[in-house]
Scaffold this active site. Structure first.
Site, PDB file in Angstrom:
ATOM      1  CG  ASP A  77      94.451  53.681  41.370  1.00 54.60           C
ATOM      2  OD1 ASP A  77      95.527  54.278  41.562  1.00 54.60           O
ATOM      3  OD2 ASP A  77      94.260  52.512  41.740  1.00 54.60           O
ATOM      4  CD  GLU A 134      99.269  51.629  44.730  1.00 50.23           C
ATOM      5  OE1 GLU A 134      99.912  50.801  45.420  1.00 50.23           O
ATOM      6  OE2 GLU A 134      98.338  52.315  45.188  1.00 50.23           O
ATOM      7  CD  GLU A 135      94.899  53.195  46.469  1.00 51.93           C
ATOM      8  OE1 GLU A 135      95.128  52.218  47.190  1.00 51.93           O
ATOM      9  OE2 GLU A 135      95.219  54.343  46.809  1.00 51.93           O
ATOM     10  NE  ARG A 174     115.212  50.762  55.227  1.00 55.63           N
ATOM     11  CZ  ARG A 174     115.847  49.588  55.111  1.00 55.63           C
ATOM     12  NH1 ARG A 174     115.616  48.811  54.070  1.00 55.63           N
ATOM     13  NH2 ARG A 174     116.720  49.216  56.024  1.00 55.63           N
ATOM     14  CG  HIS A 355      94.071  53.454  52.115  1.00 55.18           C
ATOM     15  ND1 HIS A 355      93.947  52.175  51.594  1.00 55.18           N
ATOM     16  CD2 HIS A 355      94.953  54.086  51.303  1.00 55.18           C
ATOM     17  CE1 HIS A 355      94.725  52.051  50.535  1.00 55.18           C
ATOM     18  NE2 HIS A 355      95.350  53.211  50.337  1.00 55.18           N
TER      19      HIS A 355
END
Length: 381
Positions: A77, A134-135, A174, A355
């Site tokens: 998206d 997801e956004e 990580r 963004h």
């Protein structure tokens, strides 16, 4: 692996730029999903299923023998941002752009799919998950609720994200927490409107909102261990006032809370509610709090993170194995809560941050993301 992916680099760049020119917001990725499914079928994937969790797409590729089922996820998206990147293939949709590089992530996973379907040089199965939403949040949860993990049970799952500021060809991850939980809140403070010259006859919610704003700054500083990361930000303050001489009847505040530990998350929500309700009541007003736990913290499985970093080292000499956790969030965390796995950052080079209206995905990084995804299947199948 990089050489194999680079053999069809130009083709992958063309997919990516097509997605970029035709961005779609969360849960409206209809064109994108249709194109993804079309390409996956053309590659010879053994199974392609569309419409999971709305517009999600899943493909399965069988290896040459028995082994584990490895999931790879990409998001599809775009964002409600007017593009100012200056690229030749600028968004054709006003006010919508791929300002986070999900067009690149989709192209990376497609490139990995093309390689895996053609070579079959792995054991087990590759399950490729193209996720919507997801956004806006909720895309991973929607796919899981629609049974994606029940129909395609996974042994491990992996995903990546491009990272501006990290050199092209570099990787970073990580073990343990890598991105924060994201909570969202809306506070409504109700008073009594009136003339600004006669405040004694009104009950000013703007004044109450000011006290709430100040008091909220104590939620983290006076309740959370300073050695445990936490953020509380009020992002918007909107009153229903219509002019300088009008005391409005209502003020709405919205914001976000970020943390890594469930116990910290519980304290933050509890104290935010108590502070808002208490401060409003102390001034004679009424407040309500709508608090949403949008996405859990993204926590890499230690063993899976070690494998992911080993694969990255096989592709690059620039691998950061203990990148600092970030307060941004990712709903890939929903998959990691159900299946062991890990999340990897891939270098996007210098340029505007995610963004930002001028953000631009760096196509030079595409082979590194695609190669890492494909190699995870080969290494872990």
């Amino acid at each position: 692996m990089l050489a194999a992916i680079e053999a069809f680099f130009a083709e992958a760049v063309a997919w990516r730029r097509d997605f970029h020119q035709h961005p779609e917001l969360s849960f409206a990725e209809h064109r994108t999903a249709a194109r993804v499914a079309e390409l996956l079928r053309s590659f010879g994937c053994d199974l392609v299923e569309a419409g999971i969790g709305g517009t999600g797409v899943v493909a399965v590729i069988h290896g040459r023998g028995p082994g584990r089922r490895i999931g790879l996820r990409a998001d599809m998206d775009a964002l409600p941002i007017h593009e100012a990147s200056g690229v030749d293939f600028v968004s054709a949709v006003p006010g919508v752009m791929h300002a986070c590089g999900h067009d690149g992530h989709t192209a990376m996973l497609l490139a990995a799919a093309k390689y895996l379907a053609a070579s079959r040089d792995f054991a087990g199965q590759a399950v490729l998950i193209f996720q919507p939403g997801e956004e806006a949040g909720g895309g991973a949860k929607a796919m899981i609720a629609d049974g994606v993990l029940a129909r395609y049970p996974l042994d491990e799952v992996y995903a990546l994200h491009n990272m501006p500021g990290l050199a092209v060809g570099a990787y970073a991850s990580r073990p343990g927490p890598i991105m924060a939980a994201a909570d969202m809140f809306e506070i409504v403070i109700t008073g009594r409107g009136g003339h600004a010259a006669q405040p004694h006859l009104a009950l000013d919610p703007v004044m109450i909102a000011g006290h709430v704003l100040v008091a909220l700054q104590t939620v983290v500083s006076r309740n959370i261990d300073p050695l445990k990361p936490a953020v509380l930000s009020v992002s918007t303050v909107v009153s229903e006032g219509s002019g300088a001489c009008v005391i409005p009847g209502r003020v709405v505040l919205t914001g976000t809370v970020r943390s890594f530990e469930l116990a910290v998350q519980d304290v933050l929500e509890d104290r935010l509610r108590a502070v808002v309700l208490g401060v409003a009541a102390a001034h004679g007003g009424v407040a309500t709090v709508d608090y949403l736990r949008d996405a859990p913290a993204t926590v890499n499985d230690a063993d899976c993170a070690a494998h992911a970093l080993d694969v990255a080292r096989g592709l690059s000499g620039a691998v950061e194995a203990d990148v600092a956790p970030m307060m941004v969030s990712e709903d890939f965390s929903e998959f990691l809560n159900a299946v062991p796995g890990a999340f990897m950052f891939v270098g996007n080079g210098d340029g505007p941050l995610l963004h930002h209206p001028a953000y631009a995905f760096n196509d030079a990084g595409l082979p590194y993301g695609a190669a890492w995804l494909a190699e995870m299947v080969r290494a872990r199948g």
